[in-house]
Design a protein around this motif. Structure first.
Motif, short mmCIF file in Angstrom:
data_model
loop_
_atom_site.label_atom_id
_atom_site.label_comp_id
_atom_site.label_asym_id
_atom_site.label_seq_id
_atom_site.Cartn_x
_atom_site.Cartn_y
_atom_site.Cartn_z
N TRP A 89 -40.20 62.55 8.18
CA TRP A 89 -39.41 63.79 8.98
C TRP A 89 -40.83 64.77 9.35
O TRP A 89 -40.87 65.23 10.27
N SER A 108 -31.05 67.49 16.83
CA SER A 108 -30.57 66.14 16.87
C SER A 108 -31.49 65.44 18.27
O SER A 108 -31.25 64.30 18.48
N PHE A 111 -33.82 62.49 17.40
CA PHE A 111 -33.28 61.30 16.74
C PHE A 111 -32.54 60.72 17.82
O PHE A 111 -32.19 60.99 18.88
N GLU A 112 -32.95 59.16 17.67
CA GLU A 112 -32.51 58.14 18.44
C GLU A 112 -30.80 58.04 18.30
O GLU A 112 -30.13 58.53 17.52
N SER A 114 -28.82 55.87 17.92
CA SER A 114 -28.50 54.91 16.94
C SER A 114 -28.33 55.55 15.48
O SER A 114 -27.98 54.96 14.65
N CYS A 115 -29.23 56.43 15.41
CA CYS A 115 -29.03 57.40 14.19
C CYS A 115 -27.97 57.84 13.77
O CYS A 115 -27.80 58.47 12.68
N LEU A 126 -25.30 62.11 11.43
CA LEU A 126 -26.50 61.63 11.07
C LEU A 126 -26.47 60.55 9.88
O LEU A 126 -25.91 61.09 8.70
N SER A 127 -26.83 59.49 10.29
CA SER A 127 -26.73 58.34 8.91
C SER A 127 -27.70 58.76 7.96
O SER A 127 -28.65 59.01 8.02
N ALA A 130 -31.82 57.98 7.91
CA ALA A 130 -32.26 58.08 9.61
C ALA A 130 -33.47 58.98 9.40
O ALA A 130 -33.88 59.90 8.76
N THR A 133 -37.81 59.87 15.61
CA THR A 133 -38.71 59.29 16.14
C THR A 133 -39.23 59.98 17.48
O THR A 133 -40.23 59.34 18.08
#
Length: 238
Positions: A89, A108, A111-112, A114-115, A126-127, A130, A133
Motif C-alpha cells: 500500500w 477507492s 483499487f481495481e 475486482s478488489c 474491500l476484500s 486487497a 494498483t
C-alpha cells in the motif's frame, strides 16, 4: 444539589460545582455532585443530541487530492495491519512507514473493481488482502512561495505576483445571438482574481499538513519552506 442541578435544567457536573463554589465553601463538592448526577434518573435516561461532525477523510496517496467532503461517493480505507500488505500500500501511495498516522486512508480510486465484494447489505466492501494498483498521474503543481516572500510581503498577494502571471481571458459564451455580452474584465481584475485563488492554495497546503501530515508535490526547498510556515499556524479547535 436540588437547587443547582435538578432545578437548573439538570446541568453537568462542572457547571454545578462552579455555581456552588461562587456562593459556598464546600470541601468535597465535586465528588458529591458527581455522585448526585450519577443517581439522577433524568440525566441517566436523557438522550443527548449528536453534535459531533464526521471527520473529513483525505487520501494518503502522493498527488491524490480526494477527500470525503469533495467526493462523498468514494470510500476510504485504513492501512492494513499485515506488514507485507501495508508495504505494498505504501509503495502505491509513495510514502514511508514513518509518515503513517491513525487517520491515514486510501480512497477507492486506487483499487481495481475486482478488489471489492458485495456484502449482504448490498454494499461494496474491500476484500481482505486487497492491494491498490492504480497510481494517480502526477503533474506539475503550483510552487509554494519561499518563507521570506511569505513573511515580508505586504499582503498575501505579493508572494505570488513574483512568479505568477494572470491567466488568459476566458472566452465569452452567449446563450442566444441577441444576448448581451458581459464586459471583458480588465487585466487588473484578472490578476487580482488569480492571486486571491493562489493565496488560498498555500493555506490549504498548511491546513492539510497540520491535520494529516500530507505534503504537496514540491521540490525539497518548497517543502522546507512550507514546513517552516506551518510553525506559525495552528488548526482551530485542536
Amino acid at each position: 444539589m436540588i437547587r443547582f442541578h435538578d432545578n437548573n435544567n439538570h446541568v453537568g457536573r462542572i457547571k454545578v460545582v462552579k455555581d456552588i463554589m461562587l456562593m459556598f465553601y464546600w470541601v468535597g463538592v465535586t465528588e458529591v455532585a458527581k455522585a448526585w448526577i450519577n443517581k439522577c434518573e433524568f440525566c441517566q435516561n436523557r438522550v443527548l443530541p449528536e453534535t459531533k461532525k464526521p471527520l473529513v477523510q483525505f487520501c494518503f496517496v502522493y498527488g491524490c487530492e480526494s477527500s470525503s467532503s469533495i467526493y462523498p461517493e468514494l470510500s476510504f480505507h485504513r492501512f492494513p495491519e499485515d506488514k507485507d500488505i501495508r508495504q505494498r500500500w505504501l509503495s502505491v501511495a509513495q510514502r514511508d512507514e514513518s509518515s503513517l498516522r491513525s487517520n491515514s486512508f486510501l480512497c477507492s480510486k486506487h483499487f481495481e473493481p475486482s478488489c471489492f465484494t458485495l456484502s449482504d447489505e448490498v454494499r461494496l466492501t474491500l476484500s481482505p488482502g486487497a492491494v491498490p494498483t492504480i497510481v494517480p498521474e502526477t503533474g506539475q503543481e503550483d510552487q509554494v512561495p519561499s518563507e521570506e516572500d511569505f513573511l515580508f510581503s505586504h499582503s498575501l498577494e505579493d508572494p505570488f505576483s513574483k512568479s505568477s502571471s494572470p491567466p488568459p481571458s476566458p472566452m465569452g459564451l452567449q446563450e442566444h445571438q441577441y444576448c448581451l455580452q458581459d464586459p471583458e474584465p480588465t487585466e487588473t481584475e484578472l490578476k487580482r482574481r488569480f492571486l486571491n485563488e493562489s493565496s488560498f492554495k498555500v493555506f490549504n497546503h498548511i491546513a492539510r499538513y497540520l491535520s494529516h501530515r500530507i505534503l504537496p508535490m514540491q521540490n525539497r526547498k518548497g517543502i522546507s519552506s512550507l514546513k517552516r510556515m506551518t510553525n506559525r499556524f495552528a488548526l482551530k479547535g485542536e
